[in-house]
Design an enzyme around this catalytic site. Structure first.
Site, mmCIF file in Angstrom:
data_model
loop_
_atom_site.group_PDB
_atom_site.id
_atom_site.type_symbol
_atom_site.label_atom_id
_atom_site.label_comp_id
_atom_site.label_asym_id
_atom_site.label_seq_id
_atom_site.Cartn_x
_atom_site.Cartn_y
_atom_site.Cartn_z
ATOM 1 N N ARG A 149 0.842 -1.191 0.000
ATOM 2 C CA ARG A 149 0.000 0.000 0.000
ATOM 3 C C ARG A 149 0.882 1.247 0.000
ATOM 4 O O ARG A 149 2.017 1.221 0.484
ATOM 5 C CB ARG A 149 -0.901 0.022 1.241
ATOM 6 C CG ARG A 149 -1.815 -1.185 1.376
ATOM 7 C CD ARG A 149 -2.569 -1.145 2.696
ATOM 8 N NE ARG A 149 -3.464 -2.285 2.852
ATOM 9 C CZ ARG A 149 -3.131 -3.443 3.425
ATOM 10 N NH1 ARG A 149 -1.892 -3.602 3.904
ATOM 11 N NH2 ARG A 149 -4.000 -4.428 3.529
ATOM 12 N N LYS A 173 -1.258 -2.755 8.360
ATOM 13 C CA LYS A 173 -2.347 -2.304 9.224
ATOM 14 C C LYS A 173 -2.357 -3.105 10.525
ATOM 15 O O LYS A 173 -2.003 -4.278 10.549
ATOM 16 C CB LYS A 173 -3.691 -2.486 8.506
ATOM 17 C CG LYS A 173 -3.883 -1.567 7.303
ATOM 18 C CD LYS A 173 -5.244 -1.789 6.679
ATOM 19 C CE LYS A 173 -5.497 -0.826 5.530
ATOM 20 N NZ LYS A 173 -6.818 -1.045 4.909
ATOM 21 N N HIS A 246 -2.817 3.113 -6.022
ATOM 22 C CA HIS A 246 -3.344 1.796 -5.653
ATOM 23 C C HIS A 246 -3.461 0.879 -6.865
ATOM 24 O O HIS A 246 -3.545 -0.341 -6.725
ATOM 25 C CB HIS A 246 -4.703 1.959 -4.973
ATOM 26 C CG HIS A 246 -4.936 0.980 -3.867
ATOM 27 N ND1 HIS A 246 -4.159 0.944 -2.727
ATOM 28 C CD2 HIS A 246 -5.842 -0.035 -3.727
ATOM 29 C CE1 HIS A 246 -4.582 -0.028 -1.929
ATOM 30 N NE2 HIS A 246 -5.595 -0.634 -2.514
ATOM 31 N N ARG A 249 -0.863 -1.702 -7.019
ATOM 32 C CA ARG A 249 -1.183 -2.835 -6.138
ATOM 33 C C ARG A 249 -2.144 -3.794 -6.843
ATOM 34 O O ARG A 249 -1.966 -5.015 -6.785
ATOM 35 C CB ARG A 249 -1.788 -2.302 -4.836
ATOM 36 C CG ARG A 249 -2.135 -3.352 -3.789
ATOM 37 C CD ARG A 249 -2.477 -2.622 -2.490
ATOM 38 N NE ARG A 249 -3.176 -3.438 -1.525
ATOM 39 C CZ ARG A 249 -2.584 -4.227 -0.632
ATOM 40 N NH1 ARG A 249 -1.270 -4.344 -0.625
ATOM 41 N NH2 ARG A 249 -3.297 -4.912 0.244
ATOM 42 N N HIS A 272 -3.558 -9.091 3.365
ATOM 43 C CA HIS A 272 -4.993 -9.148 3.625
ATOM 44 C C HIS A 272 -5.284 -10.093 4.786
ATOM 45 O O HIS A 272 -4.752 -11.204 4.838
ATOM 46 C CB HIS A 272 -5.749 -9.650 2.390
ATOM 47 C CG HIS A 272 -5.886 -8.632 1.314
ATOM 48 N ND1 HIS A 272 -6.115 -8.962 -0.007
ATOM 49 C CD2 HIS A 272 -5.830 -7.270 1.348
ATOM 50 C CE1 HIS A 272 -6.192 -7.858 -0.726
ATOM 51 N NE2 HIS A 272 -6.028 -6.826 0.073
ATOM 52 N N TYR A 281 -9.373 -10.063 -6.921
ATOM 53 C CA TYR A 281 -8.349 -10.011 -7.960
ATOM 54 C C TYR A 281 -8.341 -11.243 -8.853
ATOM 55 O O TYR A 281 -7.466 -11.377 -9.708
ATOM 56 C CB TYR A 281 -6.967 -9.858 -7.325
ATOM 57 C CG TYR A 281 -6.782 -8.551 -6.604
ATOM 58 C CD1 TYR A 281 -6.643 -7.359 -7.312
ATOM 59 C CD2 TYR A 281 -6.754 -8.500 -5.216
ATOM 60 C CE1 TYR A 281 -6.490 -6.156 -6.653
ATOM 61 C CE2 TYR A 281 -6.592 -7.299 -4.543
ATOM 62 C CZ TYR A 281 -6.466 -6.135 -5.272
ATOM 63 O OH TYR A 281 -6.312 -4.942 -4.619
#
Length: 304
Positions: A149, A173, A246, A249, A272, A281
């Protein structure tokens, strides 16, 4: 008014210290909170603690009338719901008006990605004889090579990059860390930038730091700065190409899956938590669909 400022300040500290959210995410949360606070004042409501469920409905109705997407509205609801949940936890308010507000059903959108030819155009435009060009090339190569990211890219330090093992430690994250490998193109671009370009740019810095990517003044490169750099590269490469950070990505994930990578591995690389986030995806490019069809359908070609 003083209460409003204190509430926001406490919430920001909570996001920084306890949740370890990126500055980019925190800014978006604060923007949503300030927008709601402005709405309340216009409605004659003096503070967050006086807002009721019906006020949230009016606020969201206005958001829809402005033409905001469901995704954007969902982000606003999530931010405000988290804000009020925090205020409840701290016993600063008695009710959460967003508790019963449901997130709008999301449209299923296929992520936009770049074709190989479009990527090659981007990789050719940086002026690698200049420090900024060395940085731009390293930035572009690393984003595509790792799929990280933009917010993660901004927090990478020089110590996070291992040019011997060709890996980078990414701080994701929720304080989650992961190692992502990169290839020879990214390694060479990083080596040139770290040994030469970065040193030149750092000479203008007001104070020393160890962040990998720096701006023209030697300071840390922000997410906005990365968007600006990519926009400049796109203008040099093609007048018809539209790109946001993005998208690199998206392209990373799409190309890996199109070349046969398994979904679980791509999930790990992207950072993720849920496989469902990665499954978006699993679409394939039109080129791949056509190639598969032409290669395997019995009546794709008319026999002479």
């Amino acid at each position: 008014m003083e209460n409003v400022k204190n509430f926001v300040k406490l919430f920001v500290e909570y996001l920084q210290i306890e949740k370890n959210y990126s500055q980019y995410t925190i800014v978006n949360y604060v923007d949503s909170i300030e927008e709601f606070e402005t709405f309340l004042r216009v409605q004659g409501i003096n503070g967050f603690e006086e807002a009721a469920y019906q006020d949230t409905r009016i606020f969201l109705t206005e958001a829809y009338e402005k033409g905001l997407s469901r995704r954007t509205i969902s982000k606003k609801i999530s931010a405000l719901r988290s804000f009020y949940k925090f205020l409840m936890r701290e016993k600063l308010i008695e009710e959460n008006p967003f508790q019963l507000v449901h997130l709008p059903k999301q449209e299923k959108r296929i992520p936009k990605f770049l074709y190989q030819k479009e990527l090659e155009e981007l990789f050719e435009v940086s002026d690698i004889s200049q420090p900024a060009g060395m940085r731009d090339q390293a930035l572009l190569e690393l984003l595509y090579a790792t799929g990280m990211r933009v917010s993660e890219c901004c927090s990478i330090t020089i110590n996070d990059v291992d040019l011997f093992m060709d890996t980078v430690l990414v701080h994701g994250k929720g304080k989650k860390q992961r190692y992502i490998p990169f290839g020879s193109y990214a390694r060479e671009a990083l080596k040139v930038y770290m040994n030469s370009g970065r040193q030149c740019l750092l000479m203008k810095a007001k104070e020393p730091h160890d962040l990998l990517f720096v701006n023209q003044r030697g300071g840390p490169l922000t997410a906005r700065g990365i968007r600006h750099i990519l926009s400049g590269l796109v203008q040099k490469a093609s007048s018809t190409l539209h790109i946001h950070p993005h998208m690199l990505r998206h392209t990373f994930a799409t190309h890996l899956l199109n070349e046969g990578a398994d979904l679980r591995s791509v999930q790990e690389l992207l950072g993720h938590s849920n496989l469902s986030s990665t499954q978006i995806y699993t679409h394939v490019s039109k080129e791949m669909l056509r190639n598969t069809y032409m290669s395997h359908h019995p009546r794709a070609f008319k026999k002479n």
